[in-house]
Every structure is written in structure tokens, then in C-alpha cells.
Design a protein around this motif. Structure first.
Motif, PDB file in Angstrom:
ATOM      1  N   VAL A  11       0.840  -1.202   0.000  1.00  0.00           N
ATOM      2  CA  VAL A  11       0.000   0.000   0.000  1.00  0.00           C
ATOM      3  C   VAL A  11       0.874   1.251   0.000  1.00  0.00           C
ATOM      4  O   VAL A  11       0.614   2.206  -0.747  1.00  0.00           O
ATOM      5  CB  VAL A  11      -0.963  -0.006   1.206  1.00  0.00           C
ATOM      6  CG1 VAL A  11      -1.605   1.358   1.410  1.00  0.00           C
ATOM      7  CG2 VAL A  11      -2.029  -1.070   1.026  1.00  0.00           C
ATOM      8  N   THR A  15       0.932   3.786  -3.098  1.00  0.00           N
ATOM      9  CA  THR A  15       0.581   5.185  -2.844  1.00  0.00           C
ATOM     10  C   THR A  15       1.693   6.109  -3.325  1.00  0.00           C
ATOM     11  O   THR A  15       1.431   7.133  -3.969  1.00  0.00           O
ATOM     12  CB  THR A  15       0.303   5.412  -1.340  1.00  0.00           C
ATOM     13  OG1 THR A  15      -0.757   4.541  -0.942  1.00  0.00           O
ATOM     14  CG2 THR A  15      -0.066   6.845  -1.047  1.00  0.00           C
ATOM     15  N   ALA A  18       1.599   6.292  -7.092  1.00  0.00           N
ATOM     16  CA  ALA A  18       0.462   7.099  -7.557  1.00  0.00           C
ATOM     17  C   ALA A  18       0.697   8.584  -7.288  1.00  0.00           C
ATOM     18  O   ALA A  18       0.461   9.422  -8.168  1.00  0.00           O
ATOM     19  CB  ALA A  18      -0.822   6.631  -6.877  1.00  0.00           C
ATOM     20  N   VAL A  19       1.178   8.927  -6.090  1.00  0.00           N
ATOM     21  CA  VAL A  19       1.420  10.334  -5.745  1.00  0.00           C
ATOM     22  C   VAL A  19       2.493  10.938  -6.650  1.00  0.00           C
ATOM     23  O   VAL A  19       2.399  12.087  -7.078  1.00  0.00           O
ATOM     24  CB  VAL A  19       1.806  10.474  -4.254  1.00  0.00           C
ATOM     25  CG1 VAL A  19       2.342  11.850  -3.940  1.00  0.00           C
ATOM     26  CG2 VAL A  19       0.609  10.153  -3.369  1.00  0.00           C
ATOM     27  N   PRO A 107      -0.717  -0.311  -9.231  1.00  0.00           N
ATOM     28  CA  PRO A 107      -1.594   0.688  -8.616  1.00  0.00           C
ATOM     29  C   PRO A 107      -2.590   1.300  -9.596  1.00  0.00           C
ATOM     30  O   PRO A 107      -3.688   1.700  -9.204  1.00  0.00           O
ATOM     31  CB  PRO A 107      -0.633   1.770  -8.104  1.00  0.00           C
ATOM     32  CG  PRO A 107       0.693   1.123  -8.031  1.00  0.00           C
ATOM     33  CD  PRO A 107       0.687   0.037  -9.065  1.00  0.00           C
TER      34      PRO A 107
END
Length: 140
Positions: A11, A15, A18-19, A107
């Protein structure tokens, strides 16, 4: 506990990807477009990953054993052979064509975009084909 920690690490990784925008193939492809709309942010993401890995290895490996396993599982081979070069070339070509690498595509599955699912399917098929060919060679 090991499964929970593995999930949490995934996760955090997803994350971060993605960020950083690395799940967006256009951002990745712009990194490769050095004569056009070049975007150097991928180099900063890679540099950050290398820095974290460098520090992490220095802090964790001297402990001798990981928290949730009996030994560290690290690559032992230092051989640069046709299999390594071929795999790296296929990975690089696929990344350059699609803008996805496995770390960014997983993701991106949450976007439900067909191109992401197509990439994941092609990647899985390639993994199965490679495993099949490798096993055939071992038996021959």
C-alpha cells in the motif's frame, strides 16, 4: 503478521507510485521524450528510491535476520548473461512503448482503464511463457 506487513508495504509503495505520477504512462513516456516534452521527474523518483534503498540496506542488513523471516532473500548471482540482458531489454522496450512498468501498472489497475488491464494481461502471459520455456530448457 507477515501478510499484514507485506500488504502495508504494498500500500505504501503503490501510494508513492500514484502520488509521484508514475502510474500515469504519459508522465513516464515524457521522461523518454528528451527532444520534446521531456519531464525529468522520473529521475527524481528513481533517485529517491535509490537513496531509501541505500540507507535501508545499511540499517537492516547488519541485523542478520529480517523481522518476519529466517533469512534475507537477496540475489546471489553476479553473472551478466544473455538471459539477464534479454530480460532487461524486453522490460525496457515494453516500458518505453507503453509507459507502464509493473510497479506503476499495479496501482493503476484501480483506474479500470483497458490499457492497464491489457498491459497486466500481457505481462502475466510473458511471465507464464518465460516460465514454460525455462522449464523446457531444464528438462532438455
Amino acid at each position: 503478521m507477515r501478510l499484514i506487513v507485506t500488504y502495508l508495504i504494498g500500500v505504501i509503495f503503490g501510494t508513492g507510485i500514484a502520488v509521484a505520477g508514475m502510474a500515469n504512462p504519459a508522465k513516464v513516456l515524457n521522461f523518454f521524450d528528451i527532444t520534446g516534452t521531456w519531464d525529468p521527474s522520473l529521475a527524481f523518483v528513481m533517485g529517491g528510491a535509490l537513496a531509501v534503498t541505500f540507507v535501508g540496506y545499511r540499517l537492516v542488513l547488519p541485523k542478520g535476520v529480517p523481522l518476519f523471516d529466517s533469512t534475507f532473500t537477496l540475489p546471489t548471482s553476479r553473472v551478466i548473461d544473455a538471459r539477464l540482458i534479454g530480460g532487461a531489454a524486453i522490460f525496457g522496450i515494453g516500458w518505453g512503448i507503453t509507459g507502464f512498468c509493473p510497479g506503476g501498472a499495479l496501482p493503476a489497475l484501480g483506474t479500470l482503464l483497458p490499457e492497464v488491464w491489457t498491459f497486466i494481461a500481457a505481462m502475466a502471459l510473458g511471465m507464464v511463457a518465460t516460465s514454460f520455456v525455462t522449464e523446457k530448457k531444464k528438462k532438455a
